[in-house]
Design a protein around this motif. Structure first.
Motif, PDB file in Angstrom:
ATOM      1  N   ILE A 123      -8.610 -11.963  27.715  1.00 35.02           N
ATOM      2  CA  ILE A 123      -9.807 -12.336  26.633  1.00 35.02           C
ATOM      3  C   ILE A 123      -9.226 -14.011  26.175  1.00 35.02           C
ATOM      4  O   ILE A 123     -10.574 -14.760  26.255  1.00 35.02           O
ATOM      5  CB  ILE A 123      -9.888 -11.728  25.404  1.00 35.02           C
ATOM      6  CG1 ILE A 123     -10.458 -10.333  25.316  1.00 35.02           C
ATOM      7  CG2 ILE A 123     -10.585 -12.140  24.002  1.00 35.02           C
ATOM      8  CD1 ILE A 123     -10.117  -9.141  24.440  1.00 35.02           C
ATOM      9  N   ASP A 124      -8.213 -14.766  25.846  1.00 31.47           N
ATOM     10  CA  ASP A 124      -7.630 -15.348  26.067  1.00 31.47           C
ATOM     11  C   ASP A 124      -7.925 -16.759  27.357  1.00 31.47           C
ATOM     12  O   ASP A 124      -8.204 -17.526  27.073  1.00 31.47           O
ATOM     13  CB  ASP A 124      -6.247 -15.181  25.421  1.00 31.47           C
ATOM     14  CG  ASP A 124      -5.993 -14.570  24.018  1.00 31.47           C
ATOM     15  OD1 ASP A 124      -7.509 -14.642  23.126  1.00 31.47           O
ATOM     16  OD2 ASP A 124      -4.634 -14.229  24.136  1.00 31.47           O
ATOM     17  N   LEU A 125      -7.860 -15.842  28.062  1.00 30.41           N
ATOM     18  CA  LEU A 125      -7.806 -16.690  29.811  1.00 30.41           C
ATOM     19  C   LEU A 125      -9.355 -16.960  29.686  1.00 30.41           C
ATOM     20  O   LEU A 125      -9.847 -18.243  30.765  1.00 30.41           O
ATOM     21  CB  LEU A 125      -7.032 -16.605  30.309  1.00 30.41           C
ATOM     22  CG  LEU A 125      -5.626 -16.092  30.638  1.00 30.41           C
ATOM     23  CD1 LEU A 125      -4.981 -15.632  31.706  1.00 30.41           C
ATOM     24  CD2 LEU A 125      -5.253 -17.871  30.063  1.00 30.41           C
ATOM     25  N   PHE A 126     -10.254 -15.867  29.687  1.00 26.99           N
ATOM     26  CA  PHE A 126     -11.066 -16.118  30.318  1.00 26.99           C
ATOM     27  C   PHE A 126     -12.479 -15.783  29.549  1.00 26.99           C
ATOM     28  O   PHE A 126     -13.141 -14.308  29.581  1.00 26.99           O
ATOM     29  CB  PHE A 126     -11.935 -15.768  31.815  1.00 26.99           C
ATOM     30  CG  PHE A 126     -10.412 -15.803  32.857  1.00 26.99           C
ATOM     31  CD1 PHE A 126     -10.756 -17.149  33.148  1.00 26.99           C
ATOM     32  CD2 PHE A 126      -9.251 -15.319  33.191  1.00 26.99           C
ATOM     33  CE1 PHE A 126      -9.992 -17.711  34.602  1.00 26.99           C
ATOM     34  CE2 PHE A 126      -9.112 -15.042  33.407  1.00 26.99           C
ATOM     35  CZ  PHE A 126      -8.875 -16.434  34.663  1.00 26.99           C
ATOM     36  N   PRO A 127     -12.448 -16.173  27.788  1.00 29.80           N
ATOM     37  CA  PRO A 127     -13.384 -15.377  27.407  1.00 29.80           C
ATOM     38  C   PRO A 127     -15.223 -15.247  27.363  1.00 29.80           C
ATOM     39  O   PRO A 127     -15.455 -14.569  26.514  1.00 29.80           O
ATOM     40  CB  PRO A 127     -13.119 -16.117  25.716  1.00 29.80           C
ATOM     41  CG  PRO A 127     -13.156 -18.162  26.685  1.00 29.80           C
ATOM     42  CD  PRO A 127     -11.887 -17.117  27.909  1.00 29.80           C
ATOM     43  N   GLU A 128     -15.388 -15.990  27.927  1.00 27.62           N
ATOM     44  CA  GLU A 128     -16.868 -16.190  28.659  1.00 27.62           C
ATOM     45  C   GLU A 128     -17.327 -15.371  29.644  1.00 27.62           C
ATOM     46  O   GLU A 128     -18.103 -14.773  30.118  1.00 27.62           O
ATOM     47  CB  GLU A 128     -17.720 -17.219  28.922  1.00 27.62           C
ATOM     48  CG  GLU A 128     -17.180 -17.972  28.547  1.00 27.62           C
ATOM     49  CD  GLU A 128     -17.832 -18.420  26.647  1.00 27.62           C
ATOM     50  OE1 GLU A 128     -19.483 -17.392  26.784  1.00 27.62           O
ATOM     51  OE2 GLU A 128     -16.788 -18.799  25.918  1.00 27.62           O
ATOM     52  N   THR A 129     -16.303 -14.526  30.853  1.00 26.73           N
ATOM     53  CA  THR A 129     -16.354 -14.004  31.333  1.00 26.73           C
ATOM     54  C   THR A 129     -16.904 -12.229  31.350  1.00 26.73           C
ATOM     55  O   THR A 129     -16.946 -11.987  30.075  1.00 26.73           O
ATOM     56  CB  THR A 129     -15.108 -13.543  32.483  1.00 26.73           C
ATOM     57  OG1 THR A 129     -14.150 -12.950  31.697  1.00 26.73           O
ATOM     58  CG2 THR A 129     -14.856 -14.544  33.477  1.00 26.73           C
ATOM     59  N   ALA A 130     -17.612 -11.611  31.431  1.00 26.45           N
ATOM     60  CA  ALA A 130     -18.569  -9.793  31.501  1.00 26.45           C
ATOM     61  C   ALA A 130     -16.647  -9.041  31.360  1.00 26.45           C
ATOM     62  O   ALA A 130     -16.500  -8.148  30.716  1.00 26.45           O
ATOM     63  CB  ALA A 130     -19.039  -9.323  33.129  1.00 26.45           C
TER      64      ALA A 130
END
Length: 401
Positions: free
Chosen positions: A151-158
């Protein structure tokens, strides 16, 4: 190990300072342009016959080609790494679900995370690691840690949205966009209630509280647009447009505004040039007027000085003329002399009888001198009158106050 492919064969012999064969890569348009320039330069050097310059030209051409090929090789290597990561993910799923080997699957997932060649692949690998730790290793703590990192590294991904669902966090789709709410309220205040002041306040709040939101751009543009087309405050609109371009240069609204601001700057520059030209003309005219006034003042001063000198010379000539005494004054002088110095009659008769001729001569001489003095005085008066008539006849410019 020795790579027997064409690329590998060139790499194996690259230590011999040989230029890379152009047949190994497809050159871009820029590479072809540089190669054409290098060939023209080499042809000029060949025509000159300078061997040293020819060697330098060949080296420069080789260096240009080598740099282009190096960049292209780097791009191709990155594409290969991305393809390899996708294959690692597919192979890990085969080991996990087809052969029931979670350890082998973990190895390939971790390899993808360490390489970090593609964000989508890395997010998928992290989510798969958390799944293996939770479902196959029964390690929920480690699984939750991996999901939090995702969640911290790629918050916008599915995959990050799926991690939130696993952790019981609020989903992105359920979150209320406060910037959108404020922007909607501003539009409602303007279009439904005709309260433009309230709308401007809400648009300012959007830009201040949510500067990274797309509605911050829209709010800034809405304010500037209404200043121009609704309130007809063109100066304020220009200021707001410029602020929008400065704050959000990459915004699509900025691309629309820049030509308009450029036109405004052009018009202002022309107007300033015209004003400067008018001011310079007025300054030159004022200077010319001042110069003319100074010249007139100097001329009047010269005329007055000449008249004063003429009057002074006339007065001096008048003072040098001895005016004759009239008969009454002579009688008074004689009476005073007689009163002051009494003389006996016999003495006067004796003196008169002794000097009859001298008295007659003195009387004639006094009359002659009186006539000459009167003639000189008449000539002096006539010259003064002529000088005054000439001074009055000469046109004199008025003296400025």
């Amino acid at each position: 190990p020795i790579d027997l492919s064409m690329d590998g064969m060139w790499v194996n012999y690259s230590g011999r300072d040989r230029p890379p064969p152009l047949s190994l890569r497809e050159l871009t348009d820029a590479d072809l342009a540089r190669q054409a320039v290098a060939q023209e330069r080499l042809a000029e050097l060949l025509a000159s016959g300078d061997s040293t310059a020819i060697d330098a030209g060949v080296a420069a051409s080789t260096q240009l080609d080598s740099t282009a090929l190096a960049r292209q090789a780097e791009q191709e290597a990155k594409e290969k790494e991305t393809q390899l990561s996708a294959k690692y993910l597919a192979l890990a799923e085969v080991f996990l679900f087809a052969f029931d080997k979670p350890d082998s699957a973990l190895k390939y997932y971790q390899t993808v995370v360490e390489k970090r060649t593609d964000s989508t692949h890395v997010a998928r690998a992290l989510y798969s690691l958390a799944y293996v730790y939770r479902e196959f290793k029964a390690d929920t703590v480690l699984a939750d840690t991996v999901l939090a990192q995702l969640i911290d590294l790629f918050p916008e991904t599915a995959h990050a949205e799926g991690a939130r669902k696993k952790l019981g966090l609020e989903l992105m789709k359920d979150r209320v966009d406060s910037a959108y709410v404020l922007y909607t309220q501003a539009e409602e205040a303007f279009f439904k209630h005709n309260d433009i002041n309230r709308a401007f306040q809400l648009w300012d709040r959007v830009a201040i509280r949510f500067p990274q939101s797309e509605y911050a751009h829209k709010s800034a543009y809405a304010k500037a647009w209404h200043c121009e087309h609704t309130l007809y405050k063109l100066d304020d609109a220009i200021v707001l447009y410029q602020a929008l371009v400065d704050s959000f240069p990459e915004s699509p609204y900025a691309a629309t505004i820049k030509p308009k601001l450029a036109a405004v700057d052009k018009v202002r520059g022309e107007e300033e040039a015209k004003q400067k030209a008018v001011a310079d003309s007025v300054a030159r005219l004022q200077q010319a007027v001042l110069d003319s006034t100074a010249a007139d003042s100097l001329l009047n001063a010269v005329v007055l000085d000449s008249a004063a000198q003429s009057d002074t010379s006339t007065a001096e000539r008048d003072s040098d003329v001895i005016l004759p005494m009239d008969a009454q004054a002579i009688d008074e002088q004689v009476d005073s002399d007689t009163t002051s110095t009494p003389v006996r009659e016999d003495q006067i008769q004796n003196e008169s009888s002794d000097r009859p001729d001298s008295l007659l001569q003195e009387s004639q001489q006094s009359a002659t001198e009186t006539d000459e003095t009167q003639n000189d005085r008449d000539q002096a008066d006539e010259s003064v009158e002529n000088g005054k008539r000439e001074s009055n006849a000469r046109p004199a410019r008025p003296v400025p106050e």
